[in-house]
Enzyme design. Structure first.
Site, PDB file in Angstrom:
ATOM      1  N   LYS A  52      10.117   7.761 -23.560  1.00  0.00           N
ATOM      2  CA  LYS A  52      11.328   8.589 -23.550  1.00  0.00           C
ATOM      3  C   LYS A  52      12.512   7.823 -24.131  1.00  0.00           C
ATOM      4  CE  LYS A  52       9.970  11.531 -19.675  1.00  0.00           C
ATOM      5  NZ  LYS A  52      10.236  11.925 -18.280  1.00  0.00           N
ATOM      6  N   ALA A  68      13.146   7.481 -17.793  1.00  0.00           N
ATOM      7  CA  ALA A  68      12.536   7.473 -16.461  1.00  0.00           C
ATOM      8  C   ALA A  68      11.473   8.555 -16.392  1.00  0.00           C
ATOM      9  CB  ALA A  68      13.594   7.701 -15.379  1.00  0.00           C
ATOM     10  N   ASP A  69      10.467   8.297 -15.593  1.00  0.00           N
ATOM     11  CA  ASP A  69       9.419   9.287 -15.358  1.00  0.00           C
ATOM     12  C   ASP A  69       8.890   9.079 -13.949  1.00  0.00           C
ATOM     13  OD1 ASP A  69       7.808  11.439 -16.800  1.00  0.00           O
ATOM     14  OD2 ASP A  69       6.244  10.248 -15.833  1.00  0.00           O
ATOM     15  N   GLN A  70       8.392  10.159 -13.358  1.00  0.00           N
ATOM     16  CA  GLN A  70       7.936  10.077 -11.974  1.00  0.00           C
ATOM     17  C   GLN A  70       6.697  10.930 -11.774  1.00  0.00           C
ATOM     18  OE1 GLN A  70      10.156  12.140  -8.735  1.00  0.00           O
ATOM     19  NE2 GLN A  70      10.401  10.079  -7.904  1.00  0.00           N
ATOM     20  N   GLY A 105       8.766   5.311 -13.043  1.00  0.00           N
ATOM     21  CA  GLY A 105       8.878   4.350 -14.130  1.00  0.00           C
ATOM     22  C   GLY A 105      10.295   4.360 -14.657  1.00  0.00           C
TER      23      GLY A 105
END
EC number: 3.6.1.-
Length: 194
Positions: A52, A68-70, A105
């Site tokens: 991203k 960010a990623d979740q 992340g």
């Protein structure tokens, strides 16, 4: 001071970043978020957070870009966003009385220098034993259809839990601010100094 871009369309991540009181722009990255075959949760969210941030590097060539990623892991399986009430009820029914681990992340890319910092922050949610009527009532009232795990801890979802375990409660909402503040300071941006 570096210009900052949040690589996200999430209003929750924007609200979290606003807590640091640093000016920023936001732009949704266009990336393929499909998990790789056999990919586990922690490496996947870190890979996607980096992707991203990198996706916006050309558009923002002299910026600090936050990605960010979740995801959430329930019974050893990655549980995505439910998208429907029926799926949300099924996820919460599976989670009741259990511990669910969220992985978030985080990546900070200096698009001018190419310097990249990345980490993955875990956070454990322990669900109470829930009645079917509680689950259905919660889903109807809060509509957590775009939320990994089918709840919003910053709202009524807090009533679903027995305990929360992790370094930074902001991680559960989607942006680990303790880790991000450390990364920003390493790039010369200190939220406490202007």
């Amino acid at each position: 001071m570096h210009k900052i871009v949040l690589a996200s369309s999430s209003p929750y991540r924007r609200a979290l970043l606003e807590k640091l009181r640093i000016p920023f722009e936001f732009h949704a990255p266009d990336i393929d978020e499909t998990p790789h075959a056999g990919e586990e949760a922690a490496p996947m969210v870190q890979r996607l957070a980096i992707a991203k941030a990198q996706a916006l590097a050309e558009r923002y060539p002299r910026h600090l870009i936050i990605g960010a990623d979740q995801c959430c892991v329930l019974d050893g399986q990655i549980a995505g966003k439910p998208l429907t009430e029926a799926n949300a009820i099924a996820q919460l029914t599976s989670a009741h009385g259990k511990a669910v681990t969220f992985y978030t992340g985080l990546a900070l890319l200096n698009s001018a220098s190419g310097a990249l910092q990345a980490c993955t922050e875990p956070f454990v949610v322990r669900f109470r034993a829930l009645e079917d009527a509680e689950i259905a009532g919660y889903v109807h009232l809060e509509q957590p259809l775009q939320c990994a795990g089918s709840f919003q801890c910053e709202g009524l979802g807090i009533a679903l839990f027995e305990a929360l375990e992790g370094r930074d409660p902001n991680t559960l909402i989607g942006l680990p601010l303790l880790a991000l503040a450390d990364m920003l300071r390493r790039e010369g941006v200190n939220p406490l100094r202007r």
